[in-house]
Each structure stands twice: as structure tokens, then as C-alpha cells.
Motif scaffolding. Sequence first.
Motif, short mmCIF file in Angstrom:
data_model
loop_
_atom_site.label_atom_id
_atom_site.label_comp_id
_atom_site.label_asym_id
_atom_site.label_seq_id
_atom_site.Cartn_x
_atom_site.Cartn_y
_atom_site.Cartn_z
N ARG A 83 52.92 78.32 145.49
CA ARG A 83 53.55 77.91 146.73
C ARG A 83 52.74 76.76 147.31
O ARG A 83 51.53 76.66 147.10
N ALA A 84 53.39 75.88 148.05
CA ALA A 84 52.70 74.71 148.59
C ALA A 84 53.13 74.46 150.02
O ALA A 84 54.26 74.76 150.41
N GLU A 85 52.19 73.93 150.80
CA GLU A 85 52.51 73.46 152.15
C GLU A 85 52.90 71.99 152.04
O GLU A 85 52.12 71.17 151.55
N ILE A 86 54.10 71.65 152.51
CA ILE A 86 54.60 70.29 152.43
C ILE A 86 54.49 69.65 153.81
O ILE A 86 54.96 70.20 154.80
N ILE A 87 53.86 68.47 153.89
CA ILE A 87 53.73 67.74 155.15
C ILE A 87 54.62 66.50 155.05
O ILE A 87 54.44 65.66 154.16
#
Length: 730
Positions: A83-87
Amino acid sequence: MVGGGITIDRAASAASAAALEAVAANLPRDHKGLTRIALVGNPNSGKSSLFNQLTGLNQKVGNFPGVTVDRKTGVSQLTPQHRAEIIDLPGTYSLYPKSLDEKVITDLLYDKTSEQYPDFVVVTADASNLRRNLLLFTQLADLGLPAVLALNMMDVAEQHGVHIDVAQLQQELGVPVIPMNARKGIGVAALKIVMAQTLNLPTVSFYQPSEELLPMIRQIRYYFNLHNDYLALHYAHQFRHISFLSADDKAYIQELTEQYDFQPTPRQAQETIDRYARINDILLNTVSVTRTERNEPYSNRLDRVLTHKVWGYLIFFGVLFMLFQAVFAWASYPMELIDQGVTWINQLIQTNFHGPLINLLTEGVLAGLGGVLIFIPQIALLFAFIAVLEETGYMARVTFMMDRIMRKFGLNGKSVVPLISGVACAVPAIMSARTIENWKDRIITIFVTPLMSCSARIPVYTVLIALVVPDQKVLGFFNLQGIALMGLYLLGFFAAILSALALKILLRRKERSYFIMEFPVYRWPRWKNVGITIVEKVKTFVFQAGKVIVAISVILWVLASYGPGNALEQAETKARAVAAEQHLTPAETDNRIASEKLENSYAGLFGRTLEPAIRPLGFDWKVGIALITSFAAREVFVGTISTIYSVGQDADMRTVQQKLAAEKDDQGQPFFTPARAFSLLVFYVFAMQCMSTLAVVYRETKGWKWPMLQLLYMTGLAYVASLTIYQLMK
């Protein structure tokens, strides 16, 4: 691979597969265990569409630390294990910022010690205009950032006769290149796979600083422990605007730049020339164009009409007209269903249960909640139209056209964006004015933006318009209520530009400013993005405005149900005596008692104190209470009116419109006449009734001077306009 109009040769697919096989280990993770990925790209490169595809509804909007620029983040499930945090960073054309939005990007990417520093970046590029988009990519690559190039809008490139050799481009750039169509979701799966892997691949250098600059660059690099020369060069260019540098750090760099006679502007210009020379070489090897100039793009032909000096404005006026007609016509049926549902629940509870807590629930909580839920269809429709206009590319043309008008009234071209955004909400609109570099332009924009009718006014407008404007057609097509709604929006717009003209004269603004924007190609809207916008806006209305409305409704119910000492008992005794003297029926007696008790409650006493000031406007003390509570949020007016008029009423009268229509004046006539209703509507067009807006103006202007002037001006304007309307119409 063929799909959605995109054709990618086998060599490109093999190259992409090879790139995927070349990477194995997982990316470093932040303290939450999530990879942090930044989306960077030119405006209109499809970055927002890609962000929506990656995150769906798992996104939120906040501010970047220390500034008031929107920071959209979301969580994406890249693979079952990752899972990734997208900015989603603001759009920019280069790493030499011209606005606050762009400065946010450089502040983030220059500081490797920051908690928000991304593990790598995804650069979105418009495949149909690759030359311009690659400038930003080459700058990011020279900063040493691990990157992926998302080659977006491949379908548009194909329509323009542009063919890209993806495999060769990947080899030239030294990073994975993913051809895609973000609006349709094509290529997103492949991008997720790449993003789930380590991308510490060797990158190609695209620009080398001149030898004469190296002594200065190396001193900056070693002083700040930077990882490459190009980042040190950017410190020399932009040290005055880098927020995380201390005063001593800036003084050190300034001393070095003076010592080496470093001139930023010509150096930036030369760098841009050198980069485009390299980009041209790359494109010669990777891109071929088969379209001839005679095949003019469809978008250009449309623009000749839609941005015409005459037809463009008429078409835009027609679009707005249809929008406001639809807000009334299409929303009426679901609004009736919601209203009837709340009424049914209220009746059911009051029929089967009794007591003070039941009264609190039905007359306080449910009355306020009904005042929130009933406007969901209209809020959803409004933002659905706005989202479609943005998705199709038409909103950019509107901004361009309105710039011609704005300049005549002393506004910066960039003021158009805050003013149009103000139709949704003044708070983010005022925050977006920080992209205006000129101080006076920014102050004028901030000052007049709240005069644009925001979505919070819609509940007030629609209730009062539906009460006094007939629901009938004009010329067999146009709805009178829609015409009235559009008239209120135009009234706010004209007040805003005339106020800006007055401020221009008072502030003696002489500086010229410039407005540059790029038109995106016309496209069919991506309905998933439209749906996400609608859901997010409705959630914001229900959970943010709704909390305030329900809380104030409960407080108002308490104030309206209790009074000082035994005032309510005395009021009931008096009402019964009058009822007996006038031989009133039991139902009339109950209504008389409720009216007397409300008038002698805490809310009634408070309203009576305010009444002398607002009586010339046609308002009574009940409306006065609603005006005061509206300073928390304008839409609270409806919940307040619903609660005030719920106290002591029969359960069979539950809709807001029924309560207002049943209200009588001292002579027993309907209280909400057209004169009073339009007086109240005009008051809400102009009045500064939003504490959140005042708070953000204070934050943006660094003091109370401008918010207080704004409050006094708009309240005074509202009072005078309302007084004029009532005295003329009564």
C-alpha cells in the motif's frame, strides 16, 4: 497491446517488462509502513485523474505544513502486499516557482530530511505535447529523485498523429515509461506494479552546470550536505524563498552568490535553452508526427466559438442558466422524498412517545437534521455540473473569457480562479488567492470573493424562492424559480466586480499583471471522477456544515423551550385567558400558548432585543435569531428557522416550507410576503455571515484590519440593500 485507442508496439511492452524484472526489493517505508509517492506534472497533464484512479474515495484534503495551499493525499493498494500514500502536488511547469503553489513543491523536494519527503515521484506527461512536459521531468531527474514517467493521454497523441517509441524513450530517459490513459484507467495497473518496486535505477543526467559555477556550487553542497550539484544550484537560485533555511543559512548563500557574481535570471534562461536542446534530441529519436497542419484539432475549432468575444459569453450565460434551472427542476422530487421521510419519522416518534427528551429529539435534532438532508440533491447537482465542466475542459475556457472582464475592474487575471471557486466555498477560494504575487491584487481578490454566492447560500435561496416565486414556466420552457436563483448569483457577481473597481481606485493600484494558462483538449467527462467529486462535496456539506447546523438547532431548541424564572408559566396563563375570552378552539388555544411561550423564552428575549434594528428591513425577532446564528454558517439559517417554528407546532406540519408559509404577522396575514422574502434574500447575497471566512481572511492578511473592514462593508451593504428592497416592494 491495444485498448482505448492506444497502440503500443511489442518492443515497448518488452522494454516495460524488462524494467519490471530489473527491480526487486521494496521501497523504504514511512512511519506508517506506507511508501510515499508524489505525483508531479504540468497543469492539465491528467495528474488529478491519475490521483483519483489510484486512490478512489480513500483521499483527504488538508494544507501543507505552514502554508494555506491544498494538500491532497490518499492511500492506494498497489498490490496485495503493498500500500502507498499518494501525494497530489500542485501542477507546475518547472522547478523555478512563480507562485505559492509551485513553491510548495520545491520546499518539499529540496529537503530530504523532511517527514513529507517522497520515496519517489511519478511524473505525469501529456503525450500529445511531450516537448513541454519533459522540461519538468529532466529537472526532477537531475535532482536525483527516483522517478517513473506516466506517459498520459496516449489516445489524444494518437488522434493528433503523434507516435511515440516507448522502448526508445525509456532507454533515452533511463527510467520506466508507462503509456496510459488515466481518465479511462488504461495503464494504471502497470503503473501500480512499477510503483510497488524499488526504482533505484541509474538516471541519465540532462544538464551540467557550467565550470565557472562549480566552486560556488560545491561550497553550498558540502555546507548543507547535499547529494548532488544540481540541488546545490537550486539553493543558489532560490535561497530567499526556501522556507526551511534559517536566516544564517540564507546569509551564507547570499554572501557566496555575491562573491561569485551569480545572476539567477540569465542562468535560468540559459539552463532552459540547454534543456530544450537536449529534449529536442531525445524527441527526434523517439517521436514521429504524421498529422499535417491542415487537420486542425477539433478543440481549436470549438474554441473559435466557445471563446468568441460575443458568442462565448452568450454560451456561458446559457450554460449557467441551464445549470440553475436544473438545480430546481431535477432536485425537486428527491427533495420532496427526503422532506416527507423526515416528516414521517417525526410524526411516528411524536405519536408513540412523549416527554422533554422526545421534544428535544423531534423539534431540535430531527428539525435541524432535516434542514441538512433536504439540500443534498441540490448540492450534488451543482457540483456534478461543475465537475463535468472541469472534466470536459470548458471551465478553463470560462476562466480565460472572464479574464477579459476582470481586468477592466482592477482584478488580476489569476483572480478569476478564486472568484469562480467562491461559487463553491469562499474559504478555499480565498486561500487560492495566495497564488497572486502582487499584494494589492491579492487583497482586492480576498476582499470581494465572499460576495460571490457560495453553496452555503443555496439552502437559504431555494427555501425562500420556492416560498414566494411561482413554480411556473416562462415562454413554455424557463422556470421562474430558476431565473430568480440565477439573478441572485449575478447580483453577487456584479457586487464583487464593482467593489473591486472601488478598491482599485482607493488603493491606487497601477501595477500591471499578467495571466497565462493553457487550454486542455476537450474530452468526454470521466464519470468516475465526477462521482468522486459529488460524494466528497456532499460528505463535506453533511458532516461539516451538518454538525454545526444540528448543534445550533439543539441549542436553539433549549433557548426556545425555556425562559427566565416562571416567565413561561405566566405566558401560558395569559394565553389561556385570552383564548377563553376569544372562545378559541383547542387547536387554536395550543398554538396561542406555544406562540406566547416562545416569545417569552430565552430565544424570544434575545430576538426582541435585536428586533428594533431589523424591523425596517421587514424582519421580526424570529428572523433576527436566524440572522445571528447564520454567522456560524449561512446554511444554519434553514435549521434555525426550522427549529424556531417547530417549537409547539403540530406534528402534521413538518416541512420547512410549510412552517414558513403558515407563519402569520400581527394582523394575521402571511408573514413571508414577496417583499420580506426578497429583502431577506438580498441580505444573504451581500452579508458576511461566515466565521470561517473571517478566520481565513485574518490568516491570509496577517491581521484583523481587513477581516473587520470586510465585515463592516458587507454587513452595511446588506443592510442598505435589504432596506431598499423592502421599502420599495412593501
